[in-house]
Design a protein around this motif. Sequence first.
Motif, mmCIF file in Angstrom:
data_model
loop_
_atom_site.group_PDB
_atom_site.id
_atom_site.type_symbol
_atom_site.label_atom_id
_atom_site.label_comp_id
_atom_site.label_asym_id
_atom_site.label_seq_id
_atom_site.Cartn_x
_atom_site.Cartn_y
_atom_site.Cartn_z
ATOM 1 N N ARG A 270 0.746 -1.209 -0.004
ATOM 2 C CA ARG A 270 0.018 0.140 0.159
ATOM 3 C C ARG A 270 0.972 1.258 -0.103
ATOM 4 O O ARG A 270 0.295 2.356 -0.931
ATOM 5 C CB ARG A 270 -0.989 -0.511 1.138
ATOM 6 N N CYS B 122 0.858 4.087 -2.507
ATOM 7 C CA CYS B 122 0.361 5.800 -2.101
ATOM 8 C C CYS B 122 1.343 6.588 -2.750
ATOM 9 O O CYS B 122 1.396 7.815 -3.449
ATOM 10 C CB CYS B 122 0.858 5.933 -0.814
ATOM 11 N N VAL C 292 0.500 6.453 -6.764
ATOM 12 C CA VAL C 292 -0.868 7.449 -6.870
ATOM 13 C C VAL C 292 -0.158 9.580 -7.107
ATOM 14 O O VAL C 292 -0.198 10.412 -7.929
ATOM 15 C CB VAL C 292 -1.813 7.396 -6.164
ATOM 16 N N PHE C 293 1.143 9.940 -6.430
ATOM 17 C CA PHE C 293 1.474 10.594 -5.993
ATOM 18 C C PHE C 293 2.317 10.834 -7.443
ATOM 19 O O PHE C 293 1.501 12.092 -7.235
ATOM 20 C CB PHE C 293 1.753 10.663 -4.680
ATOM 21 N N HIS D 172 0.686 11.754 -10.377
ATOM 22 C CA HIS D 172 -0.602 13.415 -10.032
ATOM 23 C C HIS D 172 0.730 14.144 -10.736
ATOM 24 O O HIS D 172 -0.068 15.078 -10.685
ATOM 25 C CB HIS D 172 -1.156 13.605 -8.302
ATOM 26 N N ILE E 39 -4.035 1.920 -8.029
ATOM 27 C CA ILE E 39 -5.490 1.637 -7.836
ATOM 28 C C ILE E 39 -6.207 0.142 -7.153
ATOM 29 O O ILE E 39 -7.040 -0.034 -6.208
ATOM 30 C CB ILE E 39 -6.445 2.508 -8.132
ATOM 31 N N GLN F 195 -9.788 13.737 -6.772
ATOM 32 C CA GLN F 195 -9.122 11.874 -7.103
ATOM 33 C C GLN F 195 -9.889 11.597 -5.214
ATOM 34 O O GLN F 195 -9.921 10.728 -4.856
ATOM 35 C CB GLN F 195 -7.836 12.261 -6.192
ATOM 36 N N PHE G 253 -2.609 7.416 4.385
ATOM 37 C CA PHE G 253 -2.469 7.155 2.494
ATOM 38 C C PHE G 253 -3.676 8.279 2.255
ATOM 39 O O PHE G 253 -3.561 9.254 1.602
ATOM 40 C CB PHE G 253 -3.343 6.038 2.855
ATOM 41 N N ILE G 254 -4.723 8.727 3.854
ATOM 42 C CA ILE G 254 -5.665 9.584 2.936
ATOM 43 C C ILE G 254 -5.548 11.042 3.296
ATOM 44 O O ILE G 254 -5.423 12.003 2.522
ATOM 45 C CB ILE G 254 -6.873 9.639 4.342
ATOM 46 N N TYR H 103 -3.106 11.602 0.354
ATOM 47 C CA TYR H 103 -4.817 11.752 -0.749
ATOM 48 C C TYR H 103 -5.068 13.001 -0.677
ATOM 49 O O TYR H 103 -4.989 13.443 -2.227
ATOM 50 C CB TYR H 103 -5.128 10.406 -0.705
ATOM 51 N N GLN I 151 -2.132 15.978 -1.300
ATOM 52 C CA GLN I 151 -1.463 16.670 -2.607
ATOM 53 C C GLN I 151 -1.553 17.455 -3.386
ATOM 54 O O GLN I 151 -0.588 17.867 -3.949
ATOM 55 C CB GLN I 151 -1.045 14.845 -3.254
#
Length: 342
Positions: free
Chosen positions: A16, A20, A23-24, A27, A53, A125, A282-283, A286, A289
Amino acid sequence: MQQAYEQRNQYFDFIRGIGCYLVFFAHVCILHLDFVMNSVFLHTLFNAIVYAIPIFIIISGKLMLRRAYSYREISKKIMHFIALIAFWNFLYAIVVYWQQGILTILQMTLLQMIKDVWQGSYFYQFWFLYLLMFLYSITPLLYRLYTTHKKRYLQVVMWLGVLCILVDSINLGCEIQGYACIMRIPQILRMWIWLFYFMLGGCLSDVCQRMERCMIVTKSKVLLSVFITLFLLLIASERIDTCMPEMFYGSILVICSLCLCFTYRQQAALQLHRSLHIATYFIGIYILQLPLLTMTSPLFQFILQWPFSTIWYFLFSNFVFVVLVVVCKVLYKNKYLRETLR
């Protein structure tokens, strides 16, 4: 037994944590897409978001379908997500109202929350949080199906996987012909993909045991499968107009390499240093960022003018990610701020 359980949890956190970061980085790349597409290294790393994802969906399925959740527990989780989305959109609405004053703060907040679903808002997101709310809402039904009709559950997972591969193949053919197919469908509506990965997470132990009977899964095989997948995705993305990795979520290569990653989990003995437990935030990562990337955007534009800009771009992206993790770690120490970031 307890030690094995903790090792498995740490392996989940490790994967996970990689999600993270991916995903960063995705973006970051989206803000400078033309530059990224001209670098093989950055383009390949950008393609790796194809794993992020699905990783979160699989682990969510694994954690949510391991026991019978009551609708009351599910409702509390969903209401927490709604409050989280409303709070951060409210903060954004205050900024917009102060700058423009076109709509009231309440109108702007509600408008942003609606646009979140279709990725048309500032916090685009947040569509992922709406997806989690839907998947959580059907968790009791899926758990009942798995515990009472396991064979039927596995058949549904199998056919959903076949559908993912079929749609991905058709989409790839359409993309080669110049017609964007999957990209015309908002991510949250691609339910055949998300249901497959969520339900796959629920029966992950069964799938892993069956795969381990057929093959010996080692770290080298897992890494090789990931590298081959990313290499083929790089080639495929050069042949089509749409370069976004989200169109490959249902690829048979991605599905197989992810299954290998989680099969290796059964053997993995991993002890993470506390500083590497970034999945805990994580949140926070998310959510924060995008504001951080907005503030650092001029610096990224400045770095793009430097010699060896690819190297500096990559290093600075990692530096911003470290700053983001440190900021989240500090904020999580406050119990009130932690409630708005978890």
